[in-house]
Design an enzyme around this catalytic site. Structure first.
Site, PDB file in Angstrom:
ATOM      1  N   ASN A  71      36.340  46.982  40.700  1.00 60.78           N
ATOM      2  CA  ASN A  71      35.528  46.954  39.484  1.00 60.78           C
ATOM      3  C   ASN A  71      35.155  45.529  39.107  1.00 60.78           C
ATOM      4  OD1 ASN A  71      35.933  49.722  39.391  1.00 60.78           O
ATOM      5  ND2 ASN A  71      37.574  49.623  37.877  1.00 60.78           N
ATOM      6  N   GLU A 172      32.178  51.561  43.727  1.00 59.97           N
ATOM      7  CA  GLU A 172      32.297  52.758  42.864  1.00 59.97           C
ATOM      8  C   GLU A 172      31.116  52.889  41.907  1.00 59.97           C
ATOM      9  OE1 GLU A 172      36.222  52.926  41.050  1.00 59.97           O
ATOM     10  OE2 GLU A 172      37.135  53.436  42.968  1.00 59.97           O
ATOM     11  N   GLU A 291      39.603  52.216  49.480  1.00 55.64           N
ATOM     12  CA  GLU A 291      40.633  52.115  48.432  1.00 55.64           C
ATOM     13  C   GLU A 291      41.433  53.406  48.451  1.00 55.64           C
ATOM     14  OE1 GLU A 291      39.762  50.956  44.389  1.00 55.64           O
ATOM     15  OE2 GLU A 291      38.133  49.646  45.060  1.00 55.64           O
TER      16      GLU A 291
END
Ligand code: AHR
Length: 510
Positions: A71, A172, A291
């Protein structure tokens, strides 16, 4: 209880890409600062790298490490992290509500990865930024010299280009929590245009487009279909992520998560095949599972990480203690089982990164100024990386089964088998998921003579909730065992309840 494992020398799934055994380091918590980099630590070298941590990572023979997020990357200006340290700006990090000093940046990471004998997989910000900054970054890293960005790198003391091959096109991007979150169509278009521009610079880059953040996302698996529809011909891999939890303390269901994982992999493989057919393409796209890990000891059920951070991190601290999980034996078994799934699906999964490596959801933990130690989950990754190189054998498992909350007909015995022709070795990674009983296994091995058992290691613990801590760093470690033997050239074994096992044999093909 009895199980049977059958393999045949000619029945091979795929040769295994060593990058299955990768990991991930994000600018999050103490992964970088006080994790791999701590200038004042007694073990640190002149560059500030913690050499105790470096040695533990080197033991993993880690083929690839993803960096710098996560992120974090979706609001990150890579330019802040290069050049003279004194001139680098401190920035607030919107992903984790912390402050990034930029003391450790891109070039430091490339130096560090060389010393750690690993290859960098670099993530590009496609959240708050776009094509231009991506192209500039790749030019800065990979162009020899004679252009603005490459000459800037040279002026920063890096004459030789870094030649980074693997590039993640964002992170993501399906997640509403992501800075610059997009719809599948918006992201697919941006990823495609970014990939096309990067390919004008170097057609040999390996480009990874974002798939789903997990298989519970509402947009999964339509996300994969739309994103690949937009970008199929420009990219090489689709990225998947997944974190698992055991909040309910339901060990049987927890360990059955890999049945669901296998469906996740099959589904995305089918979507790839569907888009390939739709486009009449000859090209194959593979999966980068970049991940994955258990993650729940430091989070609360039904509260997202972002909610927790809103409550606890209002002061934008530098490198706070975040998500420093202490893993138990059950987590190690799940990790071993996930690695088995990757080996058993190695025809489609070519890259995988355990998330993460140090302190944050990490396989390795550190005390600031003090010791570092291995979490229970370190060991299955260590054995898979050390011995899981070669060809994945098609393994037929006939095992007693159980049903649980999340799946029916779950095999108690979970296994993968690797043939390493150059070392003349056949290696089995086997997990007994039974909570109460040992399981005996007979092996039918066709076309291969087993000569000796070279090594037998097992990981188990009576206390399902104990973990390795700074006070007791070796609570869970592998034991040399003698559970397996060769009887008239036939392998037989009896594996304890809730155990992870490695059996390494010398062999000769018939
Ligand atoms: O690994 C921690 C976080 O989990 C990553 O930053 C993000 O990609 C995922 O949601």
């Amino acid at each position: 209880m009895k199980a049977k494992i059958t393999i045949h020398k000619d029945y091979i799934i795929s040769s295994i890409d060593k990058r299955l055994y990768g990991s991930f380091l994000e600018h999050l918590g103490r992964a970088i600062y006080e994790g791999i980099y701590e200038p004042n630590h007694p073990s640190s070298n002149s560059k500030g790298y913690r050499m105790d941590v470096m040695e533990t990572i080197k033991d993993l023979d880690m083929p690839v490490i993803r960096y710098p997020g996560g992120n974090f990357v979706s609001a990150f200006n890579w330019e802040d992290s290069v050049g003279p340290k004194k001139l680098r700006p401190k920035r607030i990090d919107l992903a984790w509500k912390t402050t990034e000093t930029n003391e450790f940046g891109l070039n430091e990471f490339m130096d560090w990865s060389k010393e750690a004998n690993t290859e960098a997989m670099m993530a590009i910000n496609l959240g708050s930024r776009g094509v231009e900054s991506a192209v500039n970054l790749v030019e800065y890293c990979n162009h020899p010299s004679g252009s603005y960005w490459s000459d800037l790198r040279v002026s920063h003391g890096y004459k030789e280009p870094h030649n980074i091959k693997m590039w993640c096109l964002g992170n993501e991007m399906d997640g509403p929590w992501q800075v610059g979150h997009k719809t599948a169509y918006e992201y697919g278009r941006l990823a495609n245009e970014t990939a096309k521009a990067l390919r004008k610079f170097d057609n040999n880059l390996e480009l990874i487009v974002c798939g789903s953040s997990n298989d519970r996302m509402k947009t999964y698996p339509d996300w994969e279909a739309e994103v690949l529809d937009q970008s199929y011909d420009s990219v090489d891999y689709i990225s998947l992520h997944q974190y698992w939890d055991n909040y309910e303390k339901d060990t049987a269901s927890y360990l059955a998560n890999t049945v669901v994982l296998d469906t996740y992999l099959k589904t995305v493989e089918s979507v790839i095949t569907y888009i390939k057919s739709k486009k009449r393409s000859k090209k194959d796209i593979k999966i980068s599972f970049d991940e994955w890990n258990p993650w729940y000891h430091t989070r609360s059920q039904n509260i997202t990480a972002e909610d927790e951070l809103d409550l606890t991190n209002a002061n934008w601290p530098e490198a706070p203690h975040l998500y420093e999980e202490m893993y138990n034996i059950q987590d190690a078994l799940l990790v071993g089982s996930v690695l088995n799934s990757f080996i058993n699906n190695s025809h489609i999964v070519k890259i995988a990164c355990m998330a993460q490596l140090v302190n944050v959801i990490g396989a390795i933990s550190t005390v600031t100024g003090g010791i570092s130690w291995k979490q229970s989950i370190y060991y299955p990754l260590y054995f898979a990386s050390k011995y899981g190189r070669g060809e994945a054998m098609n393994i037929i498992i006939d095992s007693p089964k159980y049903s649980c909350k999340i799946a029916d007909d779950v095999n108690y015995i979970d296994a993968s088998c690797v043939l390493n022709a150059s070392k003349k070795e056949l290696i089995f990674f086997i997990i007994n998921k039974n909570l109460k009983e040992n399981i005996d296994i007979d092996f039918n091995i066709h076309g291969i003579d087993l000569l000796t058992i070279e090594e037998q290691q097992s990981l188990f613990d009576e206390d399902l909730y104990a973990s390795n801590t700074a006070e007791n760093p070796n609570r869970i470690i592998p034991k040399n065992v003698s559970f397996s033997k060769l009887e008239n050239n036939t392998l037989v074994t009896s594996l304890p309840k809730l155990s992870y096992n490695v059996i390494r044999c010398k062999m000769e093909k018939k």
